[in-house]
Structures are given as structure tokens and as C-alpha cells.
Design a protein around this motif. Structure first.
Motif: not given
Length: 158
Positions: A62-65, A69-71, A73-84
């Protein structure tokens, strides 16, 4: 590893000592025989680790989609990496400290990354960040290997 050691571990018997024990010898206790079964989590029937990794992957996608540029997307990427990462770290910690499999390098990476982040945010020079992270990683690697050897009965890796 030779065939004899595999057969001995599978049956759970200790090797015969070449010299008989003399009464009064204080020998250290032998570790429990190693099991070929993975250690179970305290929440065993519930697939918590697998769900964390799945949600992490979904958040990364979702963060990549959404985009960098958006907050959101960045938040989804960071949370996704942390959870995984937490899902994988949980499995590594359980297997390592139960003597099932050595994950010394993976576990030593966490203090190394934390040290690098602390030095980076303290505005240390880049060389200090790299040397500090490498030093912490090396010390943590030594400590985790020692802990695995102690828990697994002398094996350095498995």
C-alpha cells in the motif's frame, strides 16, 4: 557432521565416555538433548507472527502504491517494514535462545542498527557512525554466539 553424531542426536543418548566416572567428580551438568522440532511460541495455536508479516507486506505494498511523496505512503512503508521485521525477529530470538538454530548475525544486526541510528541523530561524522555500528555489531555477535554455544551444548551453529 558424521553419521554417528546424527544418529546419537536423533536417539537422544549421550556418547559413552572413554574413562569411567569416579565418585565425587563434580562434572558440569549436560545440556538437554537437542530437538529437531522448532520451539513453539507462547501463543502457539494462534498464528501471530504470520499475521504480523502478512499485515507488514500489505502495508508495504500500500505504501508503494500511494507513493513516497505523501505522508500516508511513507507511514505505511515504515509501519510495514517494522511489522514484518518484528515477525522475523520473534522467530529468530525464539530459535536462537532455545538452542535450535543460531541467528547470531541477524540478532547482532539490531544493536548495530540502533547504534548507527543513535550516532546519526547525534550528528556524529559518517566515519564515527560506521565504526561505532561495526564495533557494536562485533560485540553483540560475540555475545550472541556465546549464548548460543551455552544453550546448544557447545555447538557454534546448527
Amino acid at each position: 557432521m558424521g553419521r554417528r553424531s546424527r544418529a546419537r542426536r536423533a536417539t537422544g543418548t549421550a556418547p559413552a565416555s572413554p574413562t569411567p566416572r569416579v565418585g565425587g567428580d563434580d562434572l558440569p551438568p549436560r545440556p538437554a538433548p537437542l530437538s529437531d522440532e522448532r520451539p513453539k511460541a507462547p501463543w502457539h495455536p494462534f498464528p501471530l507472527v504470520e499475521l504480523c508479516v502478512l499485515v507488514g507486506i500489505v502495508l508495504i505494498v500500500l505504501g508503494l502504491i500511494v507513493g513516497f511523496d505523501s505522508d500516508r505512503g511513507q507511514l505505511a512503508l515504515v509501519c510495514g517494514v517494522l511489522l514484518a521485521s518484528l515477525g522475523g525477529l520473534d522467530t529468530a530470538v525464539r530459535e536462537h535462545f532455545n538452542g535450535y538454530k543460531s541467528h547470531s548475525s541477524v540478532l547482532a544486526g539490531l544493536p548495530g542498527v540502533i547504534a548507527a541510528a543513535a550516532l546519526f541523530f547525534a550528528r556524529a561524522p559518517w566515519i564515527a557512525v560506521a565504526v561505532g555500528a561495526a564495533l557494536v555489531f562485533g560485540l553483540a555477535l560475540w555475545g550472541f554466539r556465546t549464548a548460543f554455544r551455552r544453550r546448544s551444548g557447545g555447538l557454534s551453529f546448527r
